[in-house]
Enzyme design. Structure first.
Site, PDB file in Angstrom:
ATOM      1  CG  ASP A 224      -2.001   7.705   0.481  1.00 17.50           C
ATOM      2  OD1 ASP A 224      -1.300   8.720   0.607  1.00 17.50           O
ATOM      3  OD2 ASP A 224      -2.642   7.446  -0.551  1.00 17.50           O
TER       4      ASP A 224
ATOM      5  CG  ASP B 252      -1.686   1.224   1.450  1.00 16.86           C
ATOM      6  OD1 ASP B 252      -2.393   1.627   0.506  1.00 16.86           O
ATOM      7  OD2 ASP B 252      -1.587   1.816   2.538  1.00 16.86           O
TER       8      ASP B 252
END
Length: 226
Positions: A10, A8
């Site tokens: 953020d 991922d």
């Protein structure tokens, strides 16, 4: 050898203030296995990150709505349904919240993202009236998307394109939109700032948050490979 990664962006590769942590540019360019950036952001964002890291542009965007690997792009989901939900939300007084420019949604192909300051309760109420649409709260945005779309499903597509078993991947994330990735990858880690859904789904929750947590995972994986 080190394992392939599904990362991922953020909250996972960033600082607490939302900037890409500079250690990304130290650790990932030389990672000797596929690295898939799996994000809720629109397609250009992870492509640009991979490009500037000097890596193959192997990405999952829009929470699985767009996947790109080995020169092939896969797009799934019903953007019209998502846009209809947002239009009805606006008619009831809701605001998308990104301002006049709205570069957050300009390049989206399969979903619509609303500011985390938007009225989430009203948005979910409106979305519940439309079949096969859901709202995912990543902590950085509310994503209105098709129910059949997920990062985990897209990881299966990307892994197949790469000729890699999805279970060979190690996933790192921080939000409910990473839960499906954790279910597909063979090993999964939530960073300390992760929400409850991600923390409960991960094989392990690391002590450190944001990029500090990801660094600790990568360090452990390298030590294991030696």
């Amino acid at each position: 050898m080190v394992p392939p990664l599904a990362l991922d962006i953020d909250g996972t590769l960033t600082t607490p203030t939302g900037r890409i942590d500079p250690r990304v540019f130290e650790l990932l360019p030389a990672w000797d296995a596929p690295v898939v950036f799996a994000t809720g952001k629109a397609f250009p964002y992870p492509v640009a990150l991979a490009h500037f890291l000097g890596r193959e542009e192997t990405v999952i965007a829009e929470n699985g709505g767009v996947a790109y690997a080995d020169g092939e792009t896969t797009v799934v989901g019903d953007p019209d349904a998502a846009r209809a939900v947002v239009e009805a939300f606006r008619e009831r007084g809701g605001e998308v919240g990104w301002g006049d420019g709205d570069t957050v949604n300009r390049w989206r192909e399969t979903e619509v993202a609303l500011s985390p300051d938007a009225d989430g309760a009203l948005l979910r109420e409106v979305a519940a009236t439309v079949d096969d649409v859901e709202v995912v709260d990543t902590g950085y945005a509310y994503h209105v998307k098709s129910t059949g779309v997920s990062k985990g499903r897209a990881l299966g597509v990307v892994a197949d394109a790469l000729g890699v078993d999805p279970a060979a991947f190690v996933a790192v994330g921080d939000s409910e939109n990473d839960v499906s990735t954790f279910g597909v990858a063979g090993e999964s880690y939530a960073v300390a700032n992760a929400d409850d859904a991600a923390s409960e789904a991960a094989d392990e929750v690391v002590e450190e948050g944001f990029m500090d947590g990801t660094v600790s995972v990568l360090s452990e994986l390298r030590e294991r490979a030696e």
